[in-house]
Design an enzyme around this catalytic site. Structure first.
Site, mmCIF file in Angstrom:
data_model
loop_
_atom_site.group_PDB
_atom_site.id
_atom_site.type_symbol
_atom_site.label_atom_id
_atom_site.label_comp_id
_atom_site.label_asym_id
_atom_site.label_seq_id
_atom_site.Cartn_x
_atom_site.Cartn_y
_atom_site.Cartn_z
ATOM 1 N N GLY A 145 0.316 -4.920 1.058
ATOM 2 C CA GLY A 145 -0.928 -4.966 0.290
ATOM 3 C C GLY A 145 -0.760 -5.661 -1.061
ATOM 4 O O GLY A 145 -1.713 -6.251 -1.584
ATOM 5 N N GLU A 199 -1.093 -9.175 -0.348
ATOM 6 C CA GLU A 199 -2.479 -9.492 0.000
ATOM 7 C C GLU A 199 -3.358 -9.584 -1.250
ATOM 8 O O GLU A 199 -4.261 -10.420 -1.322
ATOM 9 C CB GLU A 199 -3.009 -8.443 0.976
ATOM 10 C CG GLU A 199 -2.286 -8.533 2.320
ATOM 11 C CD GLU A 199 -2.599 -7.357 3.230
ATOM 12 O OE1 GLU A 199 -2.112 -6.245 2.930
ATOM 13 O OE2 GLU A 199 -3.317 -7.541 4.211
ATOM 14 N N ALA A 217 0.862 -1.178 0.000
ATOM 15 C CA ALA A 217 0.000 0.000 0.000
ATOM 16 C C ALA A 217 0.898 1.228 0.000
ATOM 17 O O ALA A 217 2.056 1.167 0.443
ATOM 18 C CB ALA A 217 -0.895 -0.023 1.229
ATOM 19 N N GLU A 224 4.285 -5.063 7.445
ATOM 20 C CA GLU A 224 3.581 -3.929 8.067
ATOM 21 C C GLU A 224 4.081 -3.610 9.468
ATOM 22 O O GLU A 224 4.041 -2.452 9.891
ATOM 23 C CB GLU A 224 2.066 -4.207 8.100
ATOM 24 C CG GLU A 224 1.390 -4.182 6.732
ATOM 25 C CD GLU A 224 1.487 -5.500 5.975
ATOM 26 O OE1 GLU A 224 2.185 -6.422 6.444
ATOM 27 O OE2 GLU A 224 0.865 -5.597 4.913
HETATM 28 N N1 COA Z 1 4.542 3.244 -0.910
HETATM 29 C C1 COA Z 1 4.880 4.387 -1.513
HETATM 30 N N2 COA Z 1 5.934 4.500 -2.332
HETATM 31 C C2 COA Z 1 6.675 3.409 -2.543
HETATM 32 C C3 COA Z 1 6.387 2.182 -1.938
HETATM 33 C C4 COA Z 1 5.261 2.117 -1.078
HETATM 34 N N3 COA Z 1 4.867 0.987 -0.485
HETATM 35 N N4 COA Z 1 7.304 1.273 -2.321
HETATM 36 C C5 COA Z 1 8.133 1.914 -3.147
HETATM 37 N N5 COA Z 1 7.768 3.216 -3.284
HETATM 38 C C6 COA Z 1 8.410 4.265 -4.087
HETATM 39 C C7 COA Z 1 9.689 4.758 -3.451
HETATM 40 O O1 COA Z 1 9.415 5.700 -2.440
HETATM 41 C C8 COA Z 1 10.377 5.344 -4.632
HETATM 42 O O2 COA Z 1 9.794 6.601 -4.926
HETATM 43 P P1 COA Z 1 10.771 7.870 -5.296
HETATM 44 O O3 COA Z 1 11.485 7.437 -6.550
HETATM 45 O O4 COA Z 1 9.807 8.986 -5.502
HETATM 46 O O5 COA Z 1 11.696 8.021 -4.124
HETATM 47 C C9 COA Z 1 9.974 4.392 -5.767
HETATM 48 O O6 COA Z 1 8.804 3.725 -5.333
HETATM 49 C C10 COA Z 1 11.039 3.354 -6.071
HETATM 50 O O7 COA Z 1 11.342 2.663 -4.870
HETATM 51 P P2 COA Z 1 12.822 2.590 -4.224
HETATM 52 O O8 COA Z 1 12.666 2.471 -2.746
HETATM 53 O O9 COA Z 1 13.659 3.695 -4.754
HETATM 54 O O10 COA Z 1 13.312 1.212 -4.847
HETATM 55 P P3 COA Z 1 14.415 0.244 -4.220
HETATM 56 O O11 COA Z 1 14.680 -0.771 -5.282
HETATM 57 O O12 COA Z 1 15.554 1.019 -3.662
HETATM 58 O O13 COA Z 1 13.682 -0.470 -2.969
HETATM 59 C C11 COA Z 1 11.875 -1.624 -1.852
HETATM 60 C C12 COA Z 1 12.588 -1.332 -3.188
HETATM 61 C C13 COA Z 1 10.605 -2.436 -2.181
HETATM 62 C C14 COA Z 1 12.786 -2.453 -0.935
HETATM 63 C C15 COA Z 1 11.498 -0.295 -1.143
HETATM 64 O O14 COA Z 1 10.857 0.529 -2.091
HETATM 65 C C16 COA Z 1 10.574 -0.451 0.024
HETATM 66 O O15 COA Z 1 10.990 -0.870 1.108
HETATM 67 N N6 COA Z 1 9.243 -0.137 -0.154
HETATM 68 C C17 COA Z 1 8.289 -0.194 0.893
HETATM 69 C C18 COA Z 1 7.878 -1.619 1.164
HETATM 70 C C19 COA Z 1 6.832 -1.725 2.257
HETATM 71 O O16 COA Z 1 7.071 -1.511 3.426
HETATM 72 N N7 COA Z 1 5.622 -2.102 1.826
HETATM 73 C C20 COA Z 1 4.537 -2.404 2.719
HETATM 74 C C21 COA Z 1 3.640 -1.260 2.869
HETATM 75 S S1 COA Z 1 2.312 -1.705 3.964
#
Ligand code: COA
Length: 258
Positions: free
Chosen positions: A109, A112, A64, A132
């Site tokens: 999400g 999910e 999400a 989460e």
């Molecule tokens: N919500 C909002 N934005 C998200 C996102 C999320 N769940 N997951 C990724 N993004 C965005 C990043 O903020 C980034 O945006 P930006 O370019 O404007 O900074 C873009 O997507 C690319 O992600 P980035 O983090 O740069 O890629 P990465 O390869 O370095 O890392 C992840 C990938 C998946 C490890 C990392 O994005 C992450 O930890 N995301 C959140 C995962 C999470 O906790 N999800 C559960 C939510 S309940």
């Protein structure tokens, strides 16, 4: 830009989560478009299987949208959870199977959503988690329930409580995903499976999906009664007569969904 891409190829519809620059993170716009796309699927025999996947090379959906969620009040959070749960229910209530083609990150999400599909095929680059707790919350789109039903309660407790990320092979070992496929072959493979399902009797597939889903929520004796009733009802259909006649005549059956 549409946040959901819809491709209708013969009787297989592919729904693609399309915010690749945000790793297909699920915001209200995307979830609204996804709900609308699911609700708009034709209910006739022109659609016999659905595939859900993510745009880009990196993600199915990285969860999400954390930016959107960060300022939620409890009331807004409940509405957002209801939106996600509504989609899960809609996927489960479709009369056709939905296969999740998890092409990269399926987190929170995103995971999910994949769990609300009938089953998951993953690319060898996929990573799955319910992280989460790292954000001080819990899964809100059905993860606590569907993950437990998929991999068993003890494993689901551990995965949700640690937030650990599994590789595709690790997820395969515990039954979270059904198969792991090299990234470039994922969609062709899932399309092949979808076409195979699409070639079967659609009424039988719909009955299977309904009986398995409803049966999981009721006592075994009631579930078995559901099965027997659905089995019997199929004997009033053209497809049952055609399927059994085709067997006797040693030719492929031509199912019509009636
Ligand atoms: N919500 C909002 N934005 C998200 C996102 C999320 N769940 N997951 C990724 N993004 C965005 C990043 O903020 C980034 O945006 P930006 O370019 O404007 O900074 C873009 O997507 C690319 O992600 P980035 O983090 O740069 O890629 P990465 O390869 O370095 O890392 C992840 C990938 C998946 C490890 C990392 O994005 C992450 O930890 N995301 C959140 C995962 C999470 O906790 N999800 C559960 C939510 S309940």
């Amino acid at each position: 830009m549409a946040t959901i891409l819809i491709d209708h190829d013969d009787t297989v519809v592919t729904l693609t989560l399309n915010r690749p620059e945000k790793l297909n993170a699920l915001n209200a716009e995307l979830l609204g478009e996804l709900a609308a796309a699911i609700n708009a699927l034709p209910t006739d025999a022109s659609v016999r299987c659905v595939i859900m996947t993510g745009a880009g090379e990196k993600a199915f959906a990285a969860g999400a949208d954390i930016v959107a969620m960060s300022e939620f009040t409890p009331v807004q959070a409940k509405a957002f959870a209801d939106l996600g749960h509504g989609i899960g229910r809609a996927l489960e209530q479709l009369p056709v199977p939905v296969i999740a083609a998890v092409n990269g990150y399926a987190l929170g999400g995103g995971c999910e959503l994949a769990l609300a599909c009938d089953f998951i095929y993953a690319s060898d680059r996929a990573k799955l988690s319910q992280p989460e707790v790292n954000l001080g919350v819990i899964p809100g789109f059905g993860g606590t329930q569907r993950l437990a039903r998929r991999v068993g309660e003890a494993r689901a407790r551990e995965l949700c409580m640690t937030g650990d990320t599994l590789t595709a092979d690790e997820a395969l070992r515990i039954g979270w995903v059904n198969a792991v496929v090299p990234a470039a072959e994922l969609l062709p493979k899932v399309r092949e499976v979808a076409r195979k399902i699409a070639s079967k009797g659609p009424l039988a597939i719909a009955a299977l999906k309904r009986v398995i889903a409803r049966g999981a929520d009721v006592p075994l004796a009631t579930a078995n009664e559901l099965e027997a009733t659905a089995f019997a009802a199929l004997f009033g259909t053209h497809d049952q007569r055609e399927g059994m006649r085709a067997f006797a005549e040693k030719r492929p059956a031509k199912f019509e969904g009636r």
